[in-house]
Design a protein around this motif. Structure first.
Motif, PDB file in Angstrom:
ATOM      1  N   LYS A   1       5.814  10.480 -28.518  1.00 21.58           N
ATOM      2  CA  LYS A   1       5.297   9.123 -28.330  1.00 21.58           C
ATOM      3  C   LYS A   1       6.127   8.370 -27.300  1.00 21.58           C
ATOM      4  CE  LYS A   1       3.887   4.970 -30.838  1.00 21.58           C
ATOM      5  NZ  LYS A   1       3.733   4.349 -32.180  1.00 21.58           N
ATOM      6  N   MET A   2       7.458   8.493 -27.376  1.00 14.19           N
ATOM      7  CA  MET A   2       8.323   7.821 -26.405  1.00 14.19           C
ATOM      8  C   MET A   2       8.138   8.404 -25.005  1.00 14.19           C
ATOM      9  SD  MET A   2      11.834   6.924 -28.531  1.00 14.19           S
ATOM     10  CE  MET A   2      11.955   8.400 -29.531  1.00 14.19           C
TER      11      MET A   2
ATOM     12  N   SER B   1       7.655  11.324 -32.757  1.00 10.92           N
ATOM     13  CA  SER B   1       8.275  10.139 -32.165  1.00 10.92           C
ATOM     14  C   SER B   1       8.753  10.403 -30.740  1.00 10.92           C
ATOM     15  CB  SER B   1       9.443   9.673 -33.036  1.00 10.92           C
ATOM     16  OG  SER B   1      10.482  10.635 -33.055  1.00 10.92           O
TER      17      SER B   1
ATOM     18  N   ILE C   1      13.677   1.265 -29.303  1.00 10.16           N
ATOM     19  CA  ILE C   1      13.840   1.789 -27.947  1.00 10.16           C
ATOM     20  C   ILE C   1      12.945   1.035 -26.971  1.00 10.16           C
ATOM     21  CG2 ILE C   1      13.772   3.854 -26.514  1.00 10.16           C
ATOM     22  CD1 ILE C   1      15.858   3.744 -28.863  1.00 10.16           C
ATOM     23  N   LYS C   2      11.752   0.717 -27.383  1.00  8.91           N
ATOM     24  CA  LYS C   2      10.845  -0.052 -26.522  1.00  8.91           C
ATOM     25  C   LYS C   2      11.453  -1.398 -26.156  1.00  8.91           C
ATOM     26  CE  LYS C   2       6.097  -1.844 -26.351  1.00  8.91           C
ATOM     27  NZ  LYS C   2       4.821  -1.988 -27.115  1.00  8.91           N
TER      28      LYS C   2
ATOM     29  N   VAL D   1      11.034   3.622 -32.654  1.00  8.24           N
ATOM     30  CA  VAL D   1      10.286   3.481 -31.395  1.00  8.24           C
ATOM     31  C   VAL D   1      10.280   2.028 -30.951  1.00  8.24           C
ATOM     32  CG1 VAL D   1       8.035   3.764 -30.288  1.00  8.24           C
ATOM     33  CG2 VAL D   1       8.876   5.517 -31.859  1.00  8.24           C
TER      34      VAL D   1
ATOM     35  N   LEU E   1       9.301   5.779 -21.822  1.00 12.12           N
ATOM     36  CA  LEU E   1      10.581   5.144 -22.137  1.00 12.12           C
ATOM     37  C   LEU E   1      11.761   5.873 -21.506  1.00 12.12           C
ATOM     38  CD1 LEU E   1       9.980   4.106 -25.864  1.00 12.12           C
ATOM     39  CD2 LEU E   1       9.784   2.718 -23.785  1.00 12.12           C
TER      40      LEU E   1
ATOM     41  N   ARG F   1      14.491  -0.861 -23.751  1.00 15.29           N
ATOM     42  CA  ARG F   1      14.036  -0.525 -22.400  1.00 15.29           C
ATOM     43  C   ARG F   1      13.445  -1.752 -21.706  1.00 15.29           C
ATOM     44  NH1 ARG F   1      15.928   2.534 -19.023  1.00 15.29           N
ATOM     45  NH2 ARG F   1      15.545   4.559 -20.008  1.00 15.29           N
TER      46      ARG F   1
ATOM     47  N   ILE G   1      13.761   8.799 -21.894  1.00 16.26           N
ATOM     48  CA  ILE G   1      14.936   9.152 -22.681  1.00 16.26           C
ATOM     49  C   ILE G   1      15.618  10.353 -22.042  1.00 16.26           C
ATOM     50  CG2 ILE G   1      15.784   9.755 -24.975  1.00 16.26           C
ATOM     51  CD1 ILE G   1      14.393   6.986 -24.703  1.00 16.26           C
TER      52      ILE G   1
END
Length: 368
Positions: free
Chosen positions: A207-208, A204, A175-176, A172, A213, A179, A215
């Motif tokens: 959460k994203m 997860s 990816i954070k 995570v 984020l 982004r 996806i």
């Protein structure tokens, strides 16, 4: 058009940067180059990379399968009866999908040459230009952010992010950070390569989603054999889930389609044993309302050219993961698909359009 000879040789090309996933780290693109010749003077080209942790195929096993089992079955066959030839290829031995794929693409190269058509036109001709994503290897968040920024500067509008190597919280963070670096206008796809457990994957991904984020797809979040687990993830999240390592055969694809264990399928020639079986999987998915992505292993532009011809031919293949040749330090292929940043253009010449493969053991000319 009688098949008169099949020959192989090994090729190894260093990568610009190590390619890291939850399953392996790769520093060289190692593959078997195949040439299939006919009595009318034509040569078809194929390639099979060694991807032991995914297909179970090594350079030695691919070479042996082709020369000791497949070659004796096909020499003397008339390629104009290619339905029978492909049946012989796939019945020659169990498994060994990479070896079959290399011979399959060489056979299709020859068939399209005989018809005086580019392979993508012979297979359907949907489009001659496609756009690939670029893969960000799994590393520390800062390094992955640097890589992502570099690929966006090169013109890539879709990034495929490798995750699943260690704790999900770390993924995570990755990816954070990516982004944050690339903004909201770039598409992000995740590929866990079987690296997550079911409950952790759900937690997860949710959460994203909550973090915004954005996806586009999560690819193969759980173990390849765990279709029930993948369905549990698919049903529990809003983000589309794509099956990859779970699909080698049409039978496996059918099971996923019937269960709705995933939202999309990732088709790769090295898993399906080539174009012949890949067409069956794509057709089943299309009739079931399920789109496909076309991907590749760490391959040279030869194998990717074959996959790109197939992908360009089919309307239901809507996403493309063909960045591997861009990762190599040098290009051994003359002819074939042409890259301009993320854009790929298929050649308007008969067959694959591959003219020659350069290598340490000499050059492979295509006299057709």
């Amino acid at each position: 058009m009688i098949l008169t000879d099949i020959q192989v040789r090994r090729q190894s090309v260093p990568l610009k940067k190590p390619f890291k996933t939850a399953l392996r780290t790769v520093t060289h693109a190692e593959s078997i180059i195949v040439q299939v010749r006919t009595d009318c003077g034509r040569t078809g080209f194929g390639e099979a990379p060694a991807t032991v942790v995914i297909t179970g195929d090594s350079l030695a096993s691919i070479e042996s399968a082709i020369m000791h089992t497949i070659r004796p079955q096909l020499i003397g066959q008339n390629l104009l009866t290619y339905e029978q030839v492909f049946h012989l290829l796939h019945q020659a031995m169990v498994g060994n999908s990479s070896a079959k794929a290399a011979v399959d693409m060489a056979l299709y190269d020859l068939i399209a040459q005989r018809c005086n058509l580019p392979l993508y036109q012979f297979l359907g001709g949907h489009k001659k230009q496609i756009e690939t994503d670029y893969t960000v290897s799994v590393n520390a968040p800062d390094e992955m952010g640097d890589d992502a920024e570099a690929y966006v500067r090169q013109g890539f509008t879709t990034l495929k992010i490798k995750v699943g190597k260690d704790e999900i919280e770390r993924d995570v963070e990755r990816i954070k950070e990516i982004r944050r670096r690339i903004g909201t206008h770039i598409k992000i796809r995740l590929d866990a390569n079987q690296g997550w457990e079911v409950k952790k994957a759900i937690r997860s991904i949710r959460k994203m989603e909550d973090m915004g984020l954005d996806i586009e797809i999560v690819e193969q979040p759980v173990k390849a054999h765990d279709l029930v687990g993948m369905k549990t993830v698919t049903d529990a999240v809003d983000t589309p889930v794509m099956a990859d390592e779970s699909i080698f055969t049409p039978q496996q694809a059918l099971a996923i389609i019937q269960m709705r264990a995933a939202d999309m399928l990732n088709v790769k020639l090295m898993k399906t044993g080539g174009i012949y079986k890949a067409q069956i999987i794509n057709a089943m998915a299309e009739e079931s309302g399920m789109e496909c992505m076309m991907g590749s292993m760490i391959e040279s532009r030869l194998a990717v050219t074959a996959a790109a011809h197939f992908a360009g031919a089919k309307r239901n293949i809507t996403r493309f993961d063909f960045d591997a040749p861009l990762m190599l330090r040098h290009d051994c292929i003359v002819g074939g698909v042409v890259y301009a940043g993320s854009q790929m253009t298929l050649p308007d010449v008969p067959g694959l359009g591959v003219q020659m493969v350069r290598g340490e053991e000499g050059e492979c000319d295509n006299p057709s």
